[in-house]
Design an enzyme around this catalytic site. Structure first.
Site, mmCIF file in Angstrom:
data_model
loop_
_atom_site.group_PDB
_atom_site.id
_atom_site.type_symbol
_atom_site.label_atom_id
_atom_site.label_comp_id
_atom_site.label_asym_id
_atom_site.label_seq_id
_atom_site.Cartn_x
_atom_site.Cartn_y
_atom_site.Cartn_z
ATOM 1 N N ASP A 191 37.299 43.717 38.547
ATOM 2 C CA ASP A 191 36.647 43.463 37.267
ATOM 3 C C ASP A 191 37.654 42.749 36.361
ATOM 4 O O ASP A 191 38.785 43.219 36.187
ATOM 5 C CB ASP A 191 36.200 44.780 36.627
ATOM 6 C CG ASP A 191 35.333 44.545 35.403
ATOM 7 O OD1 ASP A 191 34.102 44.502 35.567
ATOM 8 O OD2 ASP A 191 35.873 44.396 34.301
ATOM 9 N N ASN A 199 34.995 35.524 26.188
ATOM 10 C CA ASN A 199 33.777 34.824 25.765
ATOM 11 C C ASN A 199 33.718 34.682 24.246
ATOM 12 O O ASN A 199 33.344 33.621 23.719
ATOM 13 C CB ASN A 199 32.542 35.567 26.268
ATOM 14 C CG ASN A 199 32.232 35.281 27.723
ATOM 15 O OD1 ASN A 199 32.596 34.227 28.237
ATOM 16 N ND2 ASN A 199 31.584 36.212 28.394
ATOM 17 N N ASP A 208 32.920 31.006 31.929
ATOM 18 C CA ASP A 208 32.456 30.539 33.246
ATOM 19 C C ASP A 208 33.612 29.961 34.062
ATOM 20 O O ASP A 208 33.685 30.163 35.278
ATOM 21 C CB ASP A 208 31.366 29.486 33.075
ATOM 22 C CG ASP A 208 30.047 30.081 32.597
ATOM 23 O OD1 ASP A 208 29.920 31.318 32.618
ATOM 24 O OD2 ASP A 208 29.153 29.300 32.208
ATOM 25 N N GLU A 234 31.213 40.069 35.178
ATOM 26 C CA GLU A 234 32.601 39.788 35.574
ATOM 27 C C GLU A 234 33.056 40.705 36.702
ATOM 28 O O GLU A 234 34.245 40.850 36.954
ATOM 29 C CB GLU A 234 33.537 39.940 34.371
ATOM 30 C CG GLU A 234 33.659 41.344 33.809
ATOM 31 C CD GLU A 234 32.602 41.664 32.760
ATOM 32 O OE1 GLU A 234 32.865 42.546 31.921
ATOM 33 O OE2 GLU A 234 31.516 41.044 32.759
#
Length: 330
Positions: A191, A199, A208, A234
């Site tokens: 993770d 973000n 991304d 993620e």
């Protein structure tokens, strides 16, 4: 075709050697006659077999035109073709089988015809050939489309990794094989740390890019038998058949170091990943194995992130013991 010329060809040539109605020709890949039966020599009014002559110099279209190519094969089956013997009005129904080292032609004499009949037969033959070619093309397109749809159905579009659906299809098979061959199987769950902050600070396009970069690291770290998966968001997972805990730990350490030292967004931003590893136990179900890997990942997060936690296999009746492979605090 990828097949060699069949071994029964000499027997067929011997069988048809004295036939008056059927011509047998074995030509090389350029269409030059390598062997034929006596019928061809007699029909051409030759004193010897026309070895070395091009097939296109022997047969022409019913309207007297030169061949562009001999009839193609569709799905392994030859297409019939009406041809005419050059210099005569004899018509033949010809079929060709293409092999890696040449072509076998069988031509049966079907009589003579006037120009109107020839035109009709030519038109019908051409239509048949075109239908065969269109069918072959459509079949190829259909197979390509089916293959593309199959890939899309099992692939995460952003990262190109396998998706959760395909992982679940493969997971049961991997567990079954591991038990059948008594071989180790590990699951690595990963993770990305503080991904929401990435973000929020850099935007979703930057997020991304981070996901794609980590996916590339996974692909480069995987063997052919491994399966790298984006489980969602993620969160990633790697299925590692024939892999012990220590071997899985080594894979995870390399992944963690590669992410830690990469500068994906700018020279100053360090992006890390937390990982948990669990090995298949004799009494495991899919859920139990994934739950232990998830617990190990949760522990890695709770202990400061940017680390690997390993659930040792020999702890069956006690709380899971974990191993911190990397302890670089964030």
């Amino acid at each position: 075709m990828n097949e060699p010329t069949p071994p029964w060809l000499p027997m067929l040539q011997q069988f048809l050697e004295h036939s008056d109605a059927v011509v047998l020709i074995h030509a090389d890949r350029e269409g030059t006659v390598k062997a034929c039966n006596l019928a061809l020599m007699r029909l051409l009014h030759k004193d010897e077999r026309p070895i070395g002559t091009l097939v296109t110099e022997i047969f022409i279209t019913p309207l007297g035109e030169q061949f562009e190519s001999l009839a193609e094969m569709v799905n392994g089956a030859p297409l019939p073709q009406v041809v005419k013997l050059r210099g005569s009005m004899y018509l033949f129904k010809m079929m060709c089988w293409h092999y890696t080292d040449g072509t076998v032609l069988l031509a049966e004499r079907i009589g003579t015809a006037n120009e109107a009949i020839l035109q009709t037969m030519t038109s019908l033959t051409n239509e048949l050939v075109n239908i065969g070619r269109d069918l072959a093309k459509k079949n190829r397109e259909l197979e390509e489309a089916k293959a593309h749809i199959e890939v899309l159905s099992r692939t995460d579009p952003l990262t190109g990794l396998a998706n959760r659906r395909y992982f679940l299809e493969r997971f049961d098979e991997a567990i079954s094989l591991a038990r059948r061959h008594n071989s180790p199987l590990c699951v690595l769950m990963a993770d990305l740390d503080h991904f929401k902050k990435i973000n929020d600070s850099f935007g979703h396009e930057a997020g991304d890019r981070v996901l794609q970069h980590f996916a590339t690291l996974l692909k480069n770290s995987c063997r052919k038998e491994d399966l790298a998966v984006r489980m969602g968001g993620e969160e990633f997972l790697v299925l590692l058949p024939h892999t012990t805990e220590n071997e899985a730990l080594h894979v995870a350490e390399r992944l963690g170091e590669a992410m830690r030292t990469a500068r994906i967004l700018d020279p100053h931003t360090v992006i890390t990943v937390s990982m948990g590893i669990a090995r298949l136990r004799p009494d495991d179900t899919q859920d139990r194995l994934l739950r232990r890997a998830d617990e190990a990942l949760y522990r890695a997060k709770a202990l400061g992130r940017d680390r690997v936690e390993l659930v040792r296999e020999d702890c069956h009746h006690e709380p899971p013991e974990t191993h911190a492979a990397t302890t670089s605090p964030t």
